[in-house]
Design an enzyme around this catalytic site. Structure first.
Site, PDB file in Angstrom:
ATOM      1  CG  HIS A 281       6.339  -7.887 -30.686  1.00 24.53           C
ATOM      2  ND1 HIS A 281       6.526  -7.676 -29.345  1.00 24.53           N
ATOM      3  CD2 HIS A 281       7.581  -8.033 -31.215  1.00 24.53           C
ATOM      4  CE1 HIS A 281       7.823  -7.705 -29.058  1.00 24.53           C
ATOM      5  NE2 HIS A 281       8.491  -7.910 -30.183  1.00 24.53           N
TER       6      HIS A 281
ATOM      7  CE  LYS B 246      12.357   0.164 -29.485  1.00 28.80           C
ATOM      8  NZ  LYS B 246      13.002  -1.143 -29.395  1.00 28.80           N
TER       9      LYS B 246
HETATM   10  P1  AMP Z   1      12.036  -8.126 -31.119  1.00 32.73           P
HETATM   11  O1  AMP Z   1      11.103  -9.132 -30.512  1.00 32.73           O
HETATM   12  O2  AMP Z   1      12.442  -7.036 -30.195  1.00 32.73           O
HETATM   13  O3  AMP Z   1      13.167  -8.775 -31.866  1.00 32.73           O
HETATM   14  O4  AMP Z   1      11.183  -7.374 -32.222  1.00 32.73           O
HETATM   15  C1  AMP Z   1      10.540  -8.089 -33.258  1.00 32.73           C
HETATM   16  C2  AMP Z   1      10.038  -7.116 -34.290  1.00 32.73           C
HETATM   17  O5  AMP Z   1       9.122  -6.211 -33.681  1.00 32.73           O
HETATM   18  C3  AMP Z   1      11.172  -6.256 -34.883  1.00 32.73           C
HETATM   19  O6  AMP Z   1      10.953  -6.115 -36.283  1.00 32.73           O
HETATM   20  C4  AMP Z   1      11.003  -4.947 -34.162  1.00 32.73           C
HETATM   21  O7  AMP Z   1      11.462  -3.822 -34.890  1.00 32.73           O
HETATM   22  C5  AMP Z   1       9.494  -4.892 -33.986  1.00 32.73           C
HETATM   23  N1  AMP Z   1       9.128  -3.979 -32.904  1.00 32.73           N
HETATM   24  C6  AMP Z   1       9.559  -4.038 -31.614  1.00 32.73           C
HETATM   25  N2  AMP Z   1       9.071  -2.990 -30.919  1.00 32.73           N
HETATM   26  C7  AMP Z   1       8.323  -2.266 -31.788  1.00 32.73           C
HETATM   27  C8  AMP Z   1       7.573  -1.051 -31.670  1.00 32.73           C
HETATM   28  N3  AMP Z   1       7.474  -0.378 -30.529  1.00 32.73           N
HETATM   29  N4  AMP Z   1       6.944  -0.592 -32.773  1.00 32.73           N
HETATM   30  C9  AMP Z   1       7.044  -1.256 -33.953  1.00 32.73           C
HETATM   31  N5  AMP Z   1       7.736  -2.394 -34.121  1.00 32.73           N
HETATM   32  C10 AMP Z   1       8.374  -2.898 -33.052  1.00 32.73           C
END
Ligand code: AMP
Length: 310
Positions: free
Chosen positions: A66, A179
């Site tokens: 994030h 991801k």
């Molecule tokens: P989430 O909180 O899981 O909904 O993720 C929020 C954002 O962070 C989304 O755009 C995800 O794709 C991105 N994200 C989560 N994990 C990763 C990671 N390991 N590398 C890059 N982006 C990530």
């Protein structure tokens, strides 16, 4: 408490971000911030249009993946807003909505260290005052494949909250992580299909040592599960290294790495055409993306890699 920090020649004064739970307050704080930036520029005799707002939508439990998005956001505009909202609409019955990690205080501290001025953290009541009766975005055919097949309605819920956040914040740019490759594809298509003015930027996957893609859900993994879960990224890496031999060889190489881990229950392993997000045939040439999803214990993990099937 404020603390000066030098970043790339600029001096920033770090303060705690404002954590905002009201749409009206968010909009008025953004308008104020934009006028302050415009006035400061005018005083310095600098040109520049309306200061740019960049949104990073998240569900919190922030990790280095994030924060990579936040850093990219800072490089893309003048005012960064991070939203933290565990969106009930994108969780199905029996999924981990109740147990999804929530740690707002730690998240805000991490965002303070990144110089983020605004955190939008609405309640479900604010976002969905009419509950299940509210209007939704429909993700279409690709929305029911892969993650959408395993999690019916997930992508309708995800697109609905993204559309709402874009209308609430009005960002020039929003930053997403590679991801969630299917999410990126569907958001890009929604923006085109529904003529949104916001554009998106995509940040590469951030991995821990050993290759496992960072995820808020990794916290639920026992040490043995975490070690086994590395088979997913190892499989993708093996596939990418033999991609020149074709789709079949890439699938075989990945499958061989994953099959040796009994703790990893494969859901799907597929190669898609990045232009359509549909599975490619055995003769496909050119750019492609391999997607994998598996259950490790009760934790659902996803990962992906670009393949050059030339
Ligand atoms: P989430 O909180 O899981 O909904 O993720 C929020 C954002 O962070 C989304 O755009 C995800 O794709 C991105 N994200 C989560 N994990 C990763 C990671 N390991 N590398 C890059 N982006 C990530």
């Amino acid at each position: 408490m404020t603390q000066p920090q030098h970043t790339g020649g600029r001096v920033n004064v770090l303060t705690k971000p404002a954590v905002i739970g009201s749409i009206e307050e968010l909009r008025s704080r953004l308008t104020d911030a934009q006028s302050r930036i415009e006035n400061a520029r005018a005083e310095r005799g600098e040109a520049g249009g309306t200061p740019r707002v960049v949104l990073v939508p998240t569900m919190g439990a922030l990790h280095a993946g994030h924060l990579a998005l936040v850093r990219r956001a800072r490089s893309l505009g003048d005012i960064v807003v991070v939203s933290i909202f565990v969106n009930p609409l994108q969780f199905g019955v029996g999924e981990d909505l109740g147990s999804y990690p929530r740690m707002l205080e730690a998240d805000v501290a991490a965002l303070a260290a990144e110089g983020v001025p605004f955190v939008f953290a609405p309640t479900s009541q604010l976002m969905y005052p009419d509950g299940a009766a509210s209007t939704r975005v429909v993700a279409g055919a690709v929305g029911s494949l892969f993650e959408g097949a395993a999690r019916p309605g997930h992508f309708d819920g995800m697109l609905t909250v993204v559309a709402k956040l874009f209308n609430i914040v009005g960002p020039d740019v929003a930053v997403f992580g590679q991801k969630d490759a299917q999410q990126v594809f569907l958001v890009e298509r929604m923006l085109a299909d529904l003529n949104f003015r916001t554009r998106i930027e995509v940040v590469p996957i951030v991995r821990e040592d050993g290759g496992l893609a960072l995820s808020s859900r990794n916290r639920a993994l026992e040490p043995a599960q975490r070690a086994a879960a590395r088979a997913l990224s190892a499989g993708l890496e093996a596939a990418a290294s033999v991609a020149a031999q074709g789709v079949g060889a890439a699938l075989q190489a990945a499958q061989a790495r994953i099959d040796v881990q009994p703790l990893v229950k494969l859901d799907y392993l597929v190669v898609v055409d990045p232009r359509t997000f549909l599975p490619v045939g055995g003769e496909h040439h050119g750019p492609a993306r391999m997607l994998v999803a598996a259950l490790v214990g009760h934790t659902r993990l996803i990962d992906n890699v670009a393949l050059d099937l030339s």
